[in-house]
Design an enzyme around this catalytic site. Sequence first.
Site, mmCIF file in Angstrom:
data_model
loop_
_atom_site.group_PDB
_atom_site.id
_atom_site.type_symbol
_atom_site.label_atom_id
_atom_site.label_comp_id
_atom_site.label_asym_id
_atom_site.label_seq_id
_atom_site.Cartn_x
_atom_site.Cartn_y
_atom_site.Cartn_z
ATOM 1 N N SER A 31 0.824 -1.202 0.000
ATOM 2 C CA SER A 31 0.000 0.000 0.000
ATOM 3 C C SER A 31 0.865 1.260 0.000
ATOM 4 O O SER A 31 1.726 1.409 -0.863
ATOM 5 C CB SER A 31 -0.971 -0.037 1.188
ATOM 6 O OG SER A 31 -2.007 0.890 1.027
ATOM 7 N N ASP A 51 -5.546 -3.382 -2.468
ATOM 8 C CA ASP A 51 -4.538 -3.034 -1.462
ATOM 9 C C ASP A 51 -3.751 -4.238 -0.934
ATOM 10 O O ASP A 51 -4.325 -5.228 -0.487
ATOM 11 C CB ASP A 51 -5.261 -2.347 -0.298
ATOM 12 C CG ASP A 51 -4.340 -1.566 0.603
ATOM 13 O OD1 ASP A 51 -3.369 -2.160 1.128
ATOM 14 O OD2 ASP A 51 -4.588 -0.370 0.802
#
Length: 265
Positions: free
Chosen positions: A42, A154
């Site tokens: 991320s 993510d």
Amino acid sequence: MSGRPVIGLALGAGGARGFAHIGVLKVLEEERIPIDLIAGSSMGSFVGACYANGCRLSLMEGLAVHFKRKIWLDYKIPGMGFISGRRAHEVIRLLTHRKRIEEFPIPLAVVATDLASGEKVVFREGPAADAIRASISIPGVFDPVNIENRLLVDGGVVDRVPVSVVQEMGADLVIAVDVFAKVEQVKIRNIIDVIAQTLDIMERELLRRYTYQADVTIRPKVQDISSTAFTKVEECIRYGEEAAREQIPLVKKLIAEWRGDKKDV
């Protein structure tokens, strides 16, 4: 690496809290701690990619502090997300000079999640912007990214701090940076906060079941900062610097004690 271990850096997920990674990198650079390998999930993949590509930390800090959200967030009618991610993708392409991951001076791994299978997907080659755009795609907030017929979101969903990834890359000594949230203290103001907070809770539960093993773990005190609090960049960077300085003696000790292919710790 003759005379010292191969040092890997695992930069964790955390949204806006991930800007603390810049502060950590500043201190590691000041203390002349070499970084040979980087893996990121991320926001950790975004900061890690910029650094792996040779971007100066002063420039990274300036951009982080002064970038307005409207420059890189393009809201839309909700489909698979509230944000299309096209602007973010273009910003990432500019900051990574449109390079492929394998072209970076420092070897990099970017972690994403296959939304259909739940599997971890690790990119070590291919267009950097595509991989990073996938890795930062908070489910429900950003549109997922389709790469090779896999719908990706993510990386923090499955691997919040990718220590095992940087170990697999060949690191002898791993420094992990964990920007974990104290979720009960975060204020919820809108639907994006709800989604981001839900992900934080999921990551906390994942941590209870899975613990990573790093040689050194740096934990900036960003627990009370929301993952969507992009107005607190300077604060996050400062916390990163403070936490890194606390761990520098241990990092130097482990490097000094390194002998050949083993660690005497």
